[in-house]
Design an enzyme around this catalytic site. Structure first.
Site, PDB file in Angstrom:
ATOM      1  N   ASP A 237      23.191  -5.103  67.032  1.00  9.91           N
ATOM      2  CA  ASP A 237      23.163  -3.660  66.801  1.00  9.91           C
ATOM      3  C   ASP A 237      23.295  -3.410  65.302  1.00  9.91           C
ATOM      4  O   ASP A 237      24.101  -4.054  64.627  1.00  9.91           O
ATOM      5  CB  ASP A 237      24.327  -3.040  67.584  1.00  9.91           C
ATOM      6  CG  ASP A 237      24.535  -1.571  67.258  1.00  9.91           C
ATOM      7  OD1 ASP A 237      24.041  -0.736  68.019  1.00  9.91           O
ATOM      8  OD2 ASP A 237      25.203  -1.267  66.251  1.00  9.91           O
ATOM      9  N   LEU A 238      22.469  -2.487  64.767  1.00  7.11           N
ATOM     10  CA  LEU A 238      22.568  -2.151  63.342  1.00  7.11           C
ATOM     11  C   LEU A 238      23.871  -1.400  63.062  1.00  7.11           C
ATOM     12  O   LEU A 238      24.223  -0.458  63.788  1.00  7.11           O
ATOM     13  CB  LEU A 238      21.379  -1.288  62.925  1.00  7.11           C
ATOM     14  CG  LEU A 238      20.048  -2.020  62.703  1.00  7.11           C
ATOM     15  CD1 LEU A 238      18.915  -1.018  62.595  1.00  7.11           C
ATOM     16  CD2 LEU A 238      20.108  -2.907  61.481  1.00  7.11           C
ATOM     17  N   ASP A 280      19.195   1.541  68.237  1.00  5.26           N
ATOM     18  CA  ASP A 280      19.252   0.496  67.208  1.00  5.26           C
ATOM     19  C   ASP A 280      19.820  -0.797  67.766  1.00  5.26           C
ATOM     20  O   ASP A 280      20.383  -1.609  67.030  1.00  5.26           O
ATOM     21  CB  ASP A 280      20.075   0.980  66.010  1.00  5.26           C
ATOM     22  CG  ASP A 280      21.510   1.349  66.406  1.00  5.26           C
ATOM     23  OD1 ASP A 280      21.776   1.435  67.622  1.00  5.26           O
ATOM     24  OD2 ASP A 280      22.352   1.552  65.505  1.00  5.26           O
TER      25      ASP A 280
END
Length: 376
Positions: A237-238, A280
């Site tokens: 995950d960003l 994301d």
């Protein structure tokens, strides 16, 4: 055409026997030749005068130039009929007549009516010979019987070209239909594949979408279980992606996701399957891979991402979970386990910015020093 039908001299002689066309018949017709030649122009004029009373014939002939050519051809044909020689050249000319008639649209009915008319006119000529004392009653009758045999002999060759052309047309139509069907199948298959790809592909990153992810992980888990191999799932995950969208707008955020998708595809193995899980969050399904293999791929991915040298120094948090070959997890269990490890890494990233990874043994490791939102 003679070659296509394999009409050798021997075969032509066999066909003559089928029609009982003998040497005596040849002599009978040859004997009538002088009288027929003297009256040739009148015979041809009478033939076409009667033919042109039919509107269908007028349509086929069309104009005076065509009529003139046809009259010359008829003169030549009648001379051949009374030549007494019915060899390969004679047969070739009959086949050529059939080809021309088929090409210009003369139907079998029109052709046969023309043959019948010619027979009537020439039979009348035999009667005139008898009436003028140029032959006996028996000779006139024999000439008429010989003419009947020869015209039937001619007709079957003309019909050979008609049926041959029809067979060729059927074969051509069949081939065109087969080609069309094959093209249609290929087009449908291509379009079906394109639709399947579109329905399973994330439009922004070109990775598999959420629905396709669950289809593939189920397939890959079953395959690894059958082969008694491990499977590892990478879930990441960003970090602070929402902040990027808020500060710079969604267009910048979309460009970041698009670039990350390309970076993932360039970093994974050929057998790995990259997916955009949602927003994301991303997943990499790695059939046959261990925890160690997955960490190697993640390090390659992080290095490639950092090498982009983007001014938005984003990082991401990674969770890794290996299953199998013994006691394999289900797809949902594997996702939950990898997701839980990803959140352990994310919690650490909040304390110390950078790329954090939590593997199957829940061992945390840090890569890089980038903090979200810093400018280069």
């Amino acid at each position: 055409m003679v070659e296509q039908l394999k009409l050798t001299d021997r075969k032509i002689e066999l066909i003559k026997k089928l029609f009982y066309l003998t040497k005596e018949d040849e002599n009978n017709l040859l004997a009538a030749e002088p009288f027929i030649t003297r009256n040739l122009d009148a015979i041809v004029e009478e033939f076409y005068a009667k033919q042109l009373t039919h509107s269908e014939v007028e349509i086929v002939i069309g104009d005076s130039e065509t009529l003139s050519r046809l009259k010359n051809s008829m003169r030549g044909y009648i001379q051949e009929v009374f030549s007494g020689t019915y060899d390969q050249n004679y047969v070739t000319n009959r086949l050529r007549v059939g080809i021309v008639h088929k090409r210009i649209g003369v139907s079998p009915a029109l052709y046969m009516s023309a043959v019948r008319l010619l027979w009537d006119i020439l039979s009348d000529q035999f009667e005139k010979q008898y009436e003028e004392g140029l032959c006996s009653r028996n000779e006139a009758d024999e000439r008429q019987r010989s003419l009947t045999k020869l015209l039937m002999f001619d007709v079957q060759f003309v019909f050979e070209t008609y049926t041959g052309a029809l067979v060729a047309e059927v074969q051509k139509a069949k081939q065109e239909l087969e080609d069309y069907a094959r093209d249609l199948v290929e087009t449908v298959a291509k379009q079906t594949k394109e639709l399947q790809e579109l329905s399973s592909q994330d439009g922004l990153t070109r990775l598999l979408n959420h629905r396709a992810f669950y289809e593939r992980i189920r397939i890959e888990l079953a395959g690894c279980a059958r082969r008694k191999e491990p499977l590892t799932l990478v879930y990441f995950d960003l970090n602070d992606f929402k902040q990027l969208n808020d500060n710079y707008g969604h267009i910048v955020g979309d460009h970041m996701l698009e670039a990350l998708g390309a970076t993932i595809l360039s970093s994974i193995r050929e057998t790995d399957i990259a997916c955009r899980y949602g927003g994301d969050e991303f997943c990499i399904i790695m059939p046959g891979a261990t925890n160690g293999h997955a960490k190697d791929v993640c390090e390659r991915l992080i290095n490639a991402f950092v090498a982009r040298n983007d001014r938005h120094k984003l990082s991401f948090s990674i969770g890794i979970c290996q299953t199998g070959p013994d006691k394999p997890m289900s797809g949902d269990e594997l996702v939950m386990a990898a997701d839980a490890r990803m959140y352990l890494a994310k919690a650490q990233a909040k304390l110390e910015p950078g790329f954090w990874l939590c593997d199957t043994q829940e061992t945390l490791g840090k890569f890089g020093l980038f903090a979200a939102g810093d400018d280069a």
